[in-house]
Design an enzyme around this catalytic site. Structure first.
Site, mmCIF file in Angstrom:
data_model
loop_
_atom_site.group_PDB
_atom_site.id
_atom_site.type_symbol
_atom_site.label_atom_id
_atom_site.label_comp_id
_atom_site.label_asym_id
_atom_site.label_seq_id
_atom_site.Cartn_x
_atom_site.Cartn_y
_atom_site.Cartn_z
ATOM 1 N N ASP A 28 0.856 -1.192 0.000
ATOM 2 C CA ASP A 28 0.000 0.000 0.000
ATOM 3 C C ASP A 28 0.891 1.240 0.000
ATOM 4 O OD1 ASP A 28 -2.462 1.303 -0.008
ATOM 5 O OD2 ASP A 28 -2.571 1.418 2.165
ATOM 6 N N ASN A 33 1.671 6.866 3.248
ATOM 7 C CA ASN A 33 2.440 5.877 4.011
ATOM 8 C C ASN A 33 3.945 6.084 3.881
ATOM 9 O OD1 ASN A 33 0.338 4.467 5.199
ATOM 10 N ND2 ASN A 33 0.080 3.090 3.455
ATOM 11 N N ASP A 87 3.598 1.729 8.028
ATOM 12 C CA ASP A 87 2.354 0.975 7.885
ATOM 13 C C ASP A 87 2.464 -0.170 6.885
ATOM 14 O OD1 ASP A 87 -0.175 0.061 8.122
ATOM 15 O OD2 ASP A 87 -1.179 1.815 7.285
#
EC number: 2.7.11.1
Length: 332
Positions: free
Chosen positions: A202, A207, A223
Protein backbone atom coordinates in the site's frame (compact mmCIF):
# COMPACT_ATOMS: atom_id res chain seq x y z
CA UNK A 1 -17.86 -8.68 20.32
CA UNK A 2 -19.23 -8.54 16.76
CA UNK A 3 -17.05 -8.98 13.72
CA UNK A 4 -14.58 -6.17 12.97
CA UNK A 5 -15.85 -4.19 15.97
CA UNK A 6 -13.94 -1.70 18.14
CA UNK A 7 -16.94 -0.76 20.28
CA UNK A 8 -15.42 -2.04 23.54
CA UNK A 9 -12.02 -0.43 22.98
CA UNK A 10 -12.31 2.66 25.16
CA UNK A 11 -9.56 4.90 26.60
CA UNK A 12 -9.34 3.00 29.88
CA UNK A 13 -8.88 -0.35 28.13
CA UNK A 14 -6.24 1.16 25.82
CA UNK A 15 -4.27 2.49 28.77
CA UNK A 16 -4.60 -0.80 30.66
CA UNK A 17 -3.34 -2.69 27.62
CA UNK A 18 -0.30 -0.44 27.27
CA UNK A 19 0.49 -0.65 30.98
CA UNK A 20 0.29 -4.45 30.83
CA UNK A 21 3.58 -4.24 28.90
CA UNK A 22 5.28 -2.20 31.62
CA UNK A 23 4.95 1.03 29.62
CA UNK A 24 3.19 3.86 31.46
CA UNK A 25 1.61 6.69 29.46
CA UNK A 26 2.06 10.15 30.91
CA UNK A 27 0.15 12.09 28.25
CA UNK A 28 -3.25 11.65 26.72
CA UNK A 29 -3.88 9.48 23.67
CA UNK A 30 -3.66 11.21 20.29
CA UNK A 31 -5.62 9.31 17.65
CA UNK A 32 -3.68 8.97 14.41
CA UNK A 33 -5.11 8.68 10.91
CA UNK A 34 -6.04 5.01 10.57
CA UNK A 35 -9.40 3.54 9.63
CA UNK A 36 -8.63 -0.15 9.37
CA UNK A 37 -7.06 -0.33 12.84
CA UNK A 38 -6.99 1.96 15.86
CA UNK A 39 -3.69 3.78 16.31
CA UNK A 40 -2.71 6.23 19.08
CA UNK A 41 0.38 8.25 19.94
CA UNK A 42 1.35 9.00 23.53
CA UNK A 43 4.29 10.05 25.67
CA UNK A 44 5.36 7.63 28.39
CA UNK A 45 6.97 8.28 31.75
CA UNK A 46 10.41 7.75 30.17
CA UNK A 47 9.64 10.94 28.18
CA UNK A 48 9.72 9.04 24.88
CA UNK A 49 6.86 9.06 22.39
CA UNK A 50 5.29 5.78 21.33
CA UNK A 51 2.54 4.60 19.01
CA UNK A 52 0.18 1.76 19.93
CA UNK A 53 -1.68 -0.09 17.19
CA UNK A 54 -4.78 -2.20 17.88
CA UNK A 55 -5.58 -4.60 15.05
CA UNK A 56 -9.11 -4.80 13.71
CA UNK A 57 -10.64 -7.97 15.17
CA UNK A 58 -11.04 -10.94 12.83
CA UNK A 59 -9.18 -9.30 9.95
CA UNK A 60 -5.79 -11.05 10.29
CA UNK A 61 -4.68 -14.26 11.93
CA UNK A 62 -1.86 -14.10 14.45
CA UNK A 63 0.39 -15.76 11.87
CA UNK A 64 -0.38 -13.07 9.30
CA UNK A 65 0.34 -10.30 11.79
CA UNK A 66 3.61 -11.95 12.77
CA UNK A 67 4.53 -12.14 9.07
CA UNK A 68 4.18 -8.34 9.00
CA UNK A 69 6.26 -7.92 12.16
CA UNK A 70 9.04 -10.26 11.05
CA UNK A 71 9.15 -8.52 7.67
CA UNK A 72 9.56 -5.11 9.31
CA UNK A 73 12.26 -6.39 11.65
CA UNK A 74 14.10 -7.99 8.71
CA UNK A 75 14.00 -4.75 6.72
CA UNK A 76 15.20 -2.79 9.75
CA UNK A 77 18.11 -5.22 10.18
CA UNK A 78 19.06 -4.47 6.55
CA UNK A 79 19.08 -0.71 7.31
CA UNK A 80 15.94 -0.10 5.26
CA UNK A 81 14.12 2.91 6.80
CA UNK A 82 10.91 1.41 8.16
CA UNK A 83 9.31 1.48 11.61
CA UNK A 84 9.43 -2.02 13.13
CA UNK A 85 7.34 -3.04 16.16
CA UNK A 86 9.07 -2.99 19.51
CA UNK A 87 10.24 -6.33 20.85
CA UNK A 88 9.21 -6.64 24.51
CA UNK A 89 10.24 -9.77 26.41
CA UNK A 90 10.93 -11.45 23.08
CA UNK A 91 7.45 -10.74 21.67
CA UNK A 92 5.98 -8.18 19.27
CA UNK A 93 2.28 -9.12 19.31
CA UNK A 94 0.22 -8.83 22.47
CA UNK A 95 -3.40 -9.37 23.48
CA UNK A 96 -5.62 -7.63 26.00
CA UNK A 97 -9.34 -8.42 26.41
CA UNK A 98 -9.45 -10.07 22.97
CA UNK A 99 -7.81 -7.11 21.24
CA UNK A 100 -4.42 -7.74 19.65
CA UNK A 101 -1.95 -4.88 19.64
CA UNK A 102 1.69 -3.88 19.28
CA UNK A 103 3.89 -0.92 20.14
CA UNK A 104 6.19 1.26 18.02
CA UNK A 105 8.58 4.10 18.58
CA UNK A 106 6.97 7.30 17.31
CA UNK A 107 8.69 8.88 14.31
CA UNK A 108 8.03 12.28 12.80
CA UNK A 109 8.08 13.66 9.31
CA UNK A 110 6.03 15.49 6.74
CA UNK A 111 3.89 14.18 3.92
CA UNK A 112 5.74 12.85 0.91
CA UNK A 113 5.21 14.90 -2.26
CA UNK A 114 4.76 12.51 -5.17
CA UNK A 115 4.89 15.36 -7.68
CA UNK A 116 8.38 16.30 -6.43
CA UNK A 117 10.89 14.61 -8.75
CA UNK A 118 13.72 14.90 -6.22
CA UNK A 119 11.66 13.05 -3.64
CA UNK A 120 10.55 10.50 -6.26
CA UNK A 121 14.19 9.85 -7.11
CA UNK A 122 14.94 9.28 -3.44
CA UNK A 123 11.98 6.96 -3.12
CA UNK A 124 13.10 4.99 -6.18
CA UNK A 125 16.43 4.26 -4.49
CA UNK A 126 14.65 3.31 -1.27
CA UNK A 127 12.28 0.91 -3.05
CA UNK A 128 15.18 -0.62 -4.94
CA UNK A 129 16.87 -1.38 -1.62
CA UNK A 130 13.55 -2.45 -0.07
CA UNK A 131 12.84 -5.00 -2.81
CA UNK A 132 16.43 -6.24 -2.83
CA UNK A 133 15.99 -7.11 0.85
CA UNK A 134 12.39 -8.33 0.60
CA UNK A 135 12.90 -10.50 -2.47
CA UNK A 136 14.93 -13.16 -0.66
CA UNK A 137 11.72 -15.08 0.17
CA UNK A 138 7.91 -14.86 0.11
CA UNK A 139 5.39 -14.54 2.91
CA UNK A 140 4.17 -17.84 4.32
CA UNK A 141 0.81 -16.61 5.60
CA UNK A 142 0.03 -13.43 3.65
CA UNK A 143 -1.94 -13.45 0.42
CA UNK A 144 -0.60 -13.07 -3.12
CA UNK A 145 -2.17 -10.61 -5.56
CA UNK A 146 -4.74 -12.62 -7.52
CA UNK A 147 -7.05 -10.57 -9.70
CA UNK A 148 -9.84 -13.01 -10.50
CA UNK A 149 -10.92 -14.04 -6.96
CA UNK A 150 -10.35 -10.52 -5.65
CA UNK A 151 -12.65 -9.08 -8.31
CA UNK A 152 -15.28 -11.75 -7.61
CA UNK A 153 -15.24 -11.02 -3.88
CA UNK A 154 -15.36 -7.26 -4.35
CA UNK A 155 -18.20 -7.45 -6.87
CA UNK A 156 -20.23 -9.66 -4.53
CA UNK A 157 -19.72 -7.16 -1.70
CA UNK A 158 -20.96 -4.31 -3.87
CA UNK A 159 -23.87 -6.37 -5.21
CA UNK A 160 -25.24 -7.05 -1.74
CA UNK A 161 -24.78 -3.46 -0.54
CA UNK A 162 -27.50 -0.79 -0.62
CA UNK A 163 -25.25 2.13 -1.57
CA UNK A 164 -25.62 2.22 -5.35
CA UNK A 165 -28.71 4.27 -6.35
CA UNK A 166 -31.40 2.17 -8.02
CA UNK A 167 -31.38 4.33 -11.17
CA UNK A 168 -27.64 3.63 -11.59
CA UNK A 169 -27.43 -0.03 -10.67
CA UNK A 170 -27.78 -1.52 -14.13
CA UNK A 171 -25.30 0.93 -15.63
CA UNK A 172 -22.85 0.60 -12.76
CA UNK A 173 -22.70 -3.20 -12.78
CA UNK A 174 -22.65 -3.34 -16.57
CA UNK A 175 -19.62 -1.04 -16.60
CA UNK A 176 -18.03 -2.76 -13.61
CA UNK A 177 -18.27 -6.10 -15.39
CA UNK A 178 -16.74 -4.52 -18.50
CA UNK A 179 -13.86 -3.20 -16.38
CA UNK A 180 -13.28 -6.59 -14.78
CA UNK A 181 -13.46 -8.41 -18.13
CA UNK A 182 -11.14 -5.90 -19.79
CA UNK A 183 -8.62 -6.19 -16.96
CA UNK A 184 -8.62 -9.98 -17.01
CA UNK A 185 -8.38 -9.98 -20.81
CA UNK A 186 -5.33 -7.68 -20.69
CA UNK A 187 -3.72 -9.97 -18.14
CA UNK A 188 -4.50 -13.09 -20.18
CA UNK A 189 -3.05 -11.48 -23.31
CA UNK A 190 0.07 -10.28 -21.57
CA UNK A 191 3.14 -12.46 -21.82
CA UNK A 192 4.78 -10.67 -18.91
CA UNK A 193 6.74 -12.89 -16.56
CA UNK A 194 7.75 -11.55 -13.19
CA UNK A 195 9.00 -12.59 -9.80
CA UNK A 196 6.59 -12.63 -6.87
CA UNK A 197 8.22 -10.91 -3.90
CA UNK A 198 7.23 -9.50 -0.52
CA UNK A 199 5.74 -6.03 -0.97
CA UNK A 200 4.79 -3.06 1.14
CA UNK A 201 1.47 -3.45 -0.66
CA UNK A 202 0.00 0.00 0.00
CA UNK A 203 2.85 2.31 -0.97
CA UNK A 204 1.20 5.69 -1.46
CA UNK A 205 2.14 9.18 -0.28
CA UNK A 206 0.22 8.80 2.99
CA UNK A 207 2.44 5.88 4.01
CA UNK A 208 5.73 7.67 3.42
CA UNK A 209 7.24 10.17 5.84
CA UNK A 210 9.75 12.68 4.50
CA UNK A 211 12.39 13.84 6.97
CA UNK A 212 14.87 16.71 6.60
CA UNK A 213 17.72 16.88 9.08
CA UNK A 214 19.94 19.75 8.06
CA UNK A 215 21.56 18.75 4.78
CA UNK A 216 20.30 15.18 5.04
CA UNK A 217 16.94 14.14 3.57
CA UNK A 218 15.38 10.74 4.02
CA UNK A 219 12.11 8.91 3.43
CA UNK A 220 10.66 6.36 5.84
CA UNK A 221 8.10 3.75 4.84
CA UNK A 222 5.39 3.23 7.44
CA UNK A 223 2.35 0.98 7.88
CA UNK A 224 3.11 -2.49 6.55
CA UNK A 225 -0.39 -3.62 7.51
CA UNK A 226 -1.27 -4.52 3.90
CA UNK A 227 1.99 -6.27 3.03
CA UNK A 228 1.54 -9.19 0.63
CA UNK A 229 3.20 -11.10 -2.20
CA UNK A 230 3.17 -9.75 -5.73
CA UNK A 231 5.09 -8.01 -8.54
CA UNK A 232 7.49 -5.19 -7.67
CA UNK A 233 5.52 -2.65 -9.74
CA UNK A 234 2.74 -2.73 -7.13
CA UNK A 235 4.96 -0.63 -4.84
CA UNK A 236 5.75 1.91 -7.57
CA UNK A 237 2.65 2.59 -9.64
CA UNK A 238 0.71 4.53 -6.97
CA UNK A 239 3.35 7.28 -7.20
CA UNK A 240 2.20 8.04 -10.76
CA UNK A 241 -0.33 10.81 -11.30
CA UNK A 242 -1.34 13.39 -13.88
CA UNK A 243 -1.52 12.89 -17.64
CA UNK A 244 0.37 10.23 -19.58
CA UNK A 245 3.44 12.40 -20.21
CA UNK A 246 3.70 13.32 -16.52
CA UNK A 247 3.37 9.68 -15.51
CA UNK A 248 6.09 8.62 -17.94
CA UNK A 249 8.46 11.21 -16.48
CA UNK A 250 7.63 10.12 -12.92
CA UNK A 251 8.05 6.46 -13.84
CA UNK A 252 11.39 7.10 -15.52
CA UNK A 253 12.60 9.00 -12.44
CA UNK A 254 11.53 6.19 -10.11
CA UNK A 255 12.92 3.31 -12.14
CA UNK A 256 16.26 4.97 -12.97
CA UNK A 257 16.87 5.47 -9.24
CA UNK A 258 15.47 2.01 -8.39
CA UNK A 259 18.00 0.35 -10.70
CA UNK A 260 20.90 1.83 -8.77
CA UNK A 261 20.18 -0.93 -6.22
CA UNK A 262 17.97 -3.52 -7.91
CA UNK A 263 17.12 -4.70 -11.40
CA UNK A 264 13.70 -3.64 -12.63
CA UNK A 265 11.67 -5.94 -14.87
CA UNK A 266 10.18 -3.72 -17.61
CA UNK A 267 7.63 -6.44 -18.46
CA UNK A 268 5.79 -5.39 -15.30
CA UNK A 269 4.84 -2.05 -16.89
CA UNK A 270 1.92 -3.85 -18.52
CA UNK A 271 0.51 -4.49 -15.03
CA UNK A 272 0.12 -0.82 -14.04
CA UNK A 273 -3.40 -0.26 -15.38
CA UNK A 274 -4.70 -3.69 -14.27
CA UNK A 275 -3.37 -2.92 -10.77
CA UNK A 276 -5.04 0.49 -10.88
CA UNK A 277 -8.34 -1.20 -11.78
CA UNK A 278 -7.82 -3.69 -8.95
CA UNK A 279 -7.36 -0.90 -6.42
CA UNK A 280 -10.39 1.01 -7.72
CA UNK A 281 -12.71 -1.99 -7.33
CA UNK A 282 -11.25 -3.16 -4.02
CA UNK A 283 -11.52 0.35 -2.55
CA UNK A 284 -15.25 0.60 -3.23
CA UNK A 285 -15.82 -2.87 -1.76
CA UNK A 286 -13.68 -2.06 1.29
CA UNK A 287 -15.79 1.00 2.14
CA UNK A 288 -18.99 -0.97 1.71
CA UNK A 289 -17.71 -3.79 3.92
CA UNK A 290 -16.59 -1.45 6.72
CA UNK A 291 -19.65 0.83 6.76
CA UNK A 292 -20.94 -0.59 10.06
CA UNK A 293 -17.85 0.88 11.76
CA UNK A 294 -18.92 4.39 12.90
CA UNK A 295 -15.57 5.81 11.74
CA UNK A 296 -16.49 5.16 8.10
CA UNK A 297 -19.81 7.08 7.77
CA UNK A 298 -18.14 9.87 9.75
CA UNK A 299 -15.10 10.15 7.49
CA UNK A 300 -16.45 8.92 4.14
CA UNK A 301 -19.97 10.37 4.11
CA UNK A 302 -19.69 11.01 0.34
CA UNK A 303 -19.65 7.24 -0.24
CA UNK A 304 -23.41 7.11 0.40
CA UNK A 305 -24.20 9.97 -1.99
CA UNK A 306 -25.64 9.61 -5.50
CA UNK A 307 -22.96 11.95 -6.82
CA UNK A 308 -20.17 9.59 -5.75
CA UNK A 309 -21.64 6.67 -7.70
CA UNK A 310 -22.24 8.84 -10.75
CA UNK A 311 -18.56 9.79 -10.60
CA UNK A 312 -17.57 6.13 -10.22
CA UNK A 313 -19.41 5.23 -13.41
CA UNK A 314 -17.35 7.86 -15.24
CA UNK A 315 -14.13 6.73 -13.52
CA UNK A 316 -14.77 3.12 -14.54
CA UNK A 317 -15.29 4.14 -18.18
CA UNK A 318 -12.05 6.14 -18.09
CA UNK A 319 -10.18 3.18 -16.61
CA UNK A 320 -11.48 0.87 -19.35
CA UNK A 321 -10.08 3.35 -21.87
CA UNK A 322 -6.72 3.40 -20.02
CA UNK A 323 -6.57 -0.39 -20.12
CA UNK A 324 -6.92 -0.28 -23.89
CA UNK A 325 -4.05 2.17 -24.27
CA UNK A 326 -0.47 0.92 -24.77
CA UNK A 327 1.37 0.44 -21.46
CA UNK A 328 3.56 3.25 -20.15
CA UNK A 329 7.15 3.12 -21.39
CA UNK A 330 10.52 4.06 -19.96
CA UNK A 331 12.92 6.44 -21.66
CA UNK A 332 10.94 9.65 -21.30
Amino acid sequence: MSSFNFSELGPDMILDAIESLGVYPESGLLALNSYENRVYQFRADDQLKYVVKFYRPERWTNEQILDEHQFALHLDSEDIPVVPPLVINGETLFEYNNYRFCLYNSVGGRMFENDNLDQLEWLGRLLGRFHKASGVKKFNNRSTINFRPEFAEARAELQQSDFIPSYLKNTFFHDLDMLIDETLTRLDQSSAEYDVIRLHGDCHAGNILWQSNGDQDDAILVDLDDCLNGPAIQDLWMMLNGDRQQQMLQLDTLVTAYEEFNEFNTAELSLIEPLRARRMVNYMAWLAKRWSDPAFPRNFSWFASDKYWEQQVLAIKEQIYSLREPPLKLGY
